[in-house]
Design a protein around this motif. Structure first.
Motif, PDB file in Angstrom:
ATOM      1  N   ALA A  50       0.824  -1.212   0.000  1.00  0.00           N
ATOM      2  CA  ALA A  50       0.000   0.000   0.000  1.00  0.00           C
ATOM      3  C   ALA A  50       0.853   1.255   0.000  1.00  0.00           C
ATOM      4  O   ALA A  50       0.380   2.323  -0.411  1.00  0.00           O
ATOM      5  CB  ALA A  50      -0.932   0.002   1.214  1.00  0.00           C
ATOM      6  N   THR A  51       2.121   1.149   0.453  1.00  0.00           N
ATOM      7  CA  THR A  51       2.943   2.353   0.622  1.00  0.00           C
ATOM      8  C   THR A  51       3.611   2.790  -0.680  1.00  0.00           C
ATOM      9  O   THR A  51       3.500   3.940  -1.076  1.00  0.00           O
ATOM     10  CB  THR A  51       4.011   2.115   1.709  1.00  0.00           C
ATOM     11  OG1 THR A  51       3.353   1.749   2.920  1.00  0.00           O
ATOM     12  CG2 THR A  51       4.827   3.370   1.955  1.00  0.00           C
ATOM     13  N   GLY A  52       4.321   1.892  -1.346  1.00  0.00           N
ATOM     14  CA  GLY A  52       4.967   2.294  -2.581  1.00  0.00           C
ATOM     15  C   GLY A  52       6.048   1.326  -3.015  1.00  0.00           C
ATOM     16  O   GLY A  52       6.341   0.342  -2.333  1.00  0.00           O
ATOM     17  N   ALA A  53       6.669   1.644  -4.169  1.00  0.00           N
ATOM     18  CA  ALA A  53       7.640   0.742  -4.786  1.00  0.00           C
ATOM     19  C   ALA A  53       8.850   0.510  -3.883  1.00  0.00           C
ATOM     20  O   ALA A  53       9.328  -0.614  -3.768  1.00  0.00           O
ATOM     21  CB  ALA A  53       8.072   1.300  -6.133  1.00  0.00           C
TER      22      ALA A  53
ATOM     23  N   ARG B  54       5.058  -5.816  -6.972  1.00  0.00           N
ATOM     24  CA  ARG B  54       4.045  -4.970  -6.363  1.00  0.00           C
ATOM     25  C   ARG B  54       2.843  -4.743  -7.286  1.00  0.00           C
ATOM     26  O   ARG B  54       1.691  -4.768  -6.841  1.00  0.00           O
ATOM     27  CB  ARG B  54       4.663  -3.626  -5.961  1.00  0.00           C
ATOM     28  CG  ARG B  54       3.649  -2.699  -5.324  1.00  0.00           C
ATOM     29  CD  ARG B  54       4.285  -1.577  -4.565  1.00  0.00           C
ATOM     30  NE  ARG B  54       3.231  -0.692  -4.081  1.00  0.00           N
ATOM     31  CZ  ARG B  54       2.788   0.363  -4.749  1.00  0.00           C
ATOM     32  NH1 ARG B  54       3.308   0.669  -5.913  1.00  0.00           N
ATOM     33  NH2 ARG B  54       1.820   1.117  -4.256  1.00  0.00           N
ATOM     34  N   ALA B 120      -4.155  -0.827   5.147  1.00  0.00           N
ATOM     35  CA  ALA B 120      -3.371  -1.036   3.927  1.00  0.00           C
ATOM     36  C   ALA B 120      -4.258  -1.611   2.821  1.00  0.00           C
ATOM     37  O   ALA B 120      -4.205  -1.155   1.670  1.00  0.00           O
ATOM     38  CB  ALA B 120      -2.198  -1.964   4.214  1.00  0.00           C
ATOM     39  N   LYS B 123      -6.500   1.082   1.501  1.00  0.00           N
ATOM     40  CA  LYS B 123      -5.803   2.027   0.637  1.00  0.00           C
ATOM     41  C   LYS B 123      -5.569   1.423  -0.745  1.00  0.00           C
ATOM     42  O   LYS B 123      -5.751   2.092  -1.767  1.00  0.00           O
ATOM     43  CB  LYS B 123      -4.464   2.433   1.269  1.00  0.00           C
ATOM     44  CG  LYS B 123      -3.842   3.598   0.525  1.00  0.00           C
ATOM     45  CD  LYS B 123      -2.469   3.960   1.028  1.00  0.00           C
ATOM     46  CE  LYS B 123      -1.879   5.007   0.072  1.00  0.00           C
ATOM     47  NZ  LYS B 123      -0.430   5.076   0.158  1.00  0.00           N
ATOM     48  N   ILE B 124      -5.170   0.150  -0.777  1.00  0.00           N
ATOM     49  CA  ILE B 124      -4.956  -0.513  -2.067  1.00  0.00           C
ATOM     50  C   ILE B 124      -6.270  -0.554  -2.850  1.00  0.00           C
ATOM     51  O   ILE B 124      -6.306  -0.304  -4.053  1.00  0.00           O
ATOM     52  CB  ILE B 124      -4.402  -1.937  -1.856  1.00  0.00           C
ATOM     53  CG1 ILE B 124      -2.967  -1.869  -1.321  1.00  0.00           C
ATOM     54  CG2 ILE B 124      -4.451  -2.740  -3.148  1.00  0.00           C
ATOM     55  CD1 ILE B 124      -2.431  -3.189  -0.814  1.00  0.00           C
ATOM     56  N   ALA B 131      -1.116   4.257  -6.852  1.00  0.00           N
ATOM     57  CA  ALA B 131      -0.333   4.701  -5.684  1.00  0.00           C
ATOM     58  C   ALA B 131       1.164   4.540  -5.930  1.00  0.00           C
ATOM     59  O   ALA B 131       1.577   3.631  -6.629  1.00  0.00           O
ATOM     60  CB  ALA B 131      -0.740   3.905  -4.445  1.00  0.00           C
TER      61      ALA B 131
END
Lengths: 147, 131
Positions: A50-53, B54, B120, B123-124, B131
């Motif tokens: 959810a935060t980033g790469a 990701r 989390a 948010k995803i 994002a």
């Protein structure tokens, strides 16, 4: 607890001969406690995604260590590699052992499987099963997708 | 406290149970069954994913059919592990003060962990791969 020490307690761990049922019982606790700690990895994975790469790259580098990818270099590298593989394989084994001994608990909860031979057989089967499933899981991860 | 001329059994007889044992026992089983089903889904899903980068994960968790079971897995797992670890603490920590400390700590950490994971996932779900 106010206990009169001159009165006997009922027989406890030290008096019984060790058997598979006792091993499975304590393994259920040990693996459950280990998996509780490992739940942090699940949280970290979701938060990183959810935060980033960059956050996800940090997570995957640690997971790469736990799955034993990459060539270790030097003595320290090999020690780290061994620790990573032990944790990675150990967590998967802990999951399958806890799951199978949990299923055994479900059976015993309905009052079945207390006959000595049956009880012993299924205690041993949870150990055999968890080792087999761990091997299958890692075989699939490492070789199954032809990667 | 002065030593009592009573056995441990005599002291608790007539007090009844703490009245929470059966519910705790039952919740352990219910959360175990839910976690069993959901972790089975999780493992099969992981093994079927084409990759673990990701982008793939975020796209997968963006789908309701992945996000909802994953959120439920987080809830049942943390519910189950909280109860299990507390039983272990209650069995091995005998001093009341430290028992209270460890049980409270596990409660806080379990709720923190579940909260972080659920946010989390949320948010995803709402921001997706942007994002």
């Amino acid at each position: 607890m106010h206990r009169n020490p001159s009165r006997p307690l009922s027989p406890h761990l030290s008096i019984w001969r060790w058997g598979p049922h006792m091993l499975v019982s304590i393994l259920h606790r040990v693996t459950g406690s280990g998996l509780a700690l490992a739940a942090a990895l699940l949280v970290w994975w979701l938060v990183a995604a959810a935060t980033g790469a960059e956050a996800y790259a940090t997570f995957t580098s640690v997971m790469g260590w736990l799955t034993g990818t990459g060539a270790p270099e030097g003595a320290v590298g090999w020690i780290l590699y061994a620790i990573g593989v032990i944790i990675g394989v150990g967590l998967v084994w802990a999951f399958f052992q806890h799951t199978l001994s949990g299923l055994r608990h479900f059976v015993m909860d309905i009052g079945a499987g207390y006959e000595l031979r049956t009880n012993r057989t299924w205690a041993v089967m949870t150990i055999v099963g968890s080792l087999l499933l761990t091997a299958l899981f890692w075989a699939w991860i490492l070789f199954g997708r032809g990667a | 406290m002065s030593a009592k001329m009573e056995t441990a059994l005599k002291q608790v007889r007539g007090l009844g149970s703490a009245r929470e044992g059966a519910r705790h026992w039952w919740h352990e089983r219910v959360s175990a069954l839910a976690s069993l089903i959901l972790s089975g889904w999780f493992i099969v899903s992981l093994l079927r994913l084409p990759a673990y980068d990701r982008g793939t994960i975020v796209e997968w968790l963006g789908s309701p059919l992945a996000a909802v079971p994953m959120a439920l897995l987080v809830i049942t797992t943390f519910w189950h592990l909280k109860m299990g670890v507390i039983v272990v603490i209650e069995d091995y920590v005998h001093e009341e003060g430290s028992k209270l400390f460890w049980v409270t700590l596990v409660n806080f950490l379990a709720i923190l962990g579940a909260g972080l994971a659920l946010f989390a996932l949320f948010k995803i779900a709402v921001t997706g791969s942007a994002a």
